[in-house]
Design an enzyme around this catalytic site. Structure first.
Site, short mmCIF file in Angstrom:
data_model
loop_
_atom_site.label_atom_id
_atom_site.label_comp_id
_atom_site.label_asym_id
_atom_site.label_seq_id
_atom_site.Cartn_x
_atom_site.Cartn_y
_atom_site.Cartn_z
CG ASP A 5 -2.22 61.25 12.31
OD1 ASP A 5 -2.63 61.51 13.46
OD2 ASP A 5 -2.16 62.10 11.40
CG ASP A 27 -6.60 63.61 14.71
OD1 ASP A 27 -6.32 64.73 15.15
OD2 ASP A 27 -5.83 62.94 13.99
#
Length: 199
Positions: free
Chosen positions: A152, A170
């Site tokens: 991330d 995401d």
């Protein structure tokens, strides 16, 4: 002789109808293949963009290193997320966690793929939404299989309050879910309008 002519005429007409029907089937299959190829390319595009951006972050950042992009709003921060999307369950320390998360990702992949193939190729919003979810799910699953964590790096904050870091996969999944929700709402409105039109 007249009966033979009539029989021949019927056979010719039947043959022409079958040929026209076969042409229509072929055209529909071609159209379906074109649409589904486009949806596959959407999924592939999400997957490639996701993996490319993660690769750049992994090569140029140290873990937890942060670089300011928009002061007080947006940073790039390298996070190794062993949990689900947006860091959910990251603090849970269990050997079963990886198996569960990977199993869920594979299940999502199978369900979304099956639903996409069963749904009409002309339902563009639905199919694009499913394609985005599919590309995102595969992107994060690849991370888990390769690294046992998800990379991330998109880090947004407001007044010092940080939203959990996330990635391109995401983002695609969230946009895909939003498109499915909009598609569902539209179908509900159409169902409600039909009785009113009938009345």
């Amino acid at each position: 002789a007249l009966g033979m002519k009539d029989g021949l005429k019927e056979r010719v007409e039947h043959g022409l109808k079958q040929a026209a029907l076969w042409d229509e089937v072929k055209n529909r299959l071609k159209e379906s293949a074109l649409y589904r190829t486009a949806y596959f390319l959407v999924s592939l595009g999400v997957l490639l963009l996701d993996q490319w951006t993660k690769g750049i972050v992994m090569r140029t950042f140290q873990v937890h290193e942060s670089r300011e992009v928009v002061p007080g709003l947006f940073d790039l921060t390298y996070v190794q997320n062993s949990g689900a999307a947006f860091g959910l369950f990251a603090s849970v320390d269990s050997s079963v966690k990886a198996i569960v998360l990977n199993s869920v990702a594979v299940l999502v992949f199978l369900i979304v793929s099956g639903y996409a193939l069963r749904s009409s190729h002309k339902s563009v919003r639905l199919q694009v939404g499913l394609a985005l979810i599919l590309g995102g799910a595969v992107g994060n699953l690849l991370d888990r299989v390769r690294f046992t964590y998800v990379v991330d790096f998109l880090d947004f904050s407001i007044s010092g309050h940080h939203w959990p870091a996330f990635n391109v996969a995401d983002s695609a999944i969230c946009i895909g879910v939003a498109l499915l929700f909009l598609d569902m709402l539209q179908k509900e409105e159409e169902i409600e309008e039909k009785p009113a039109d009938a009345a």
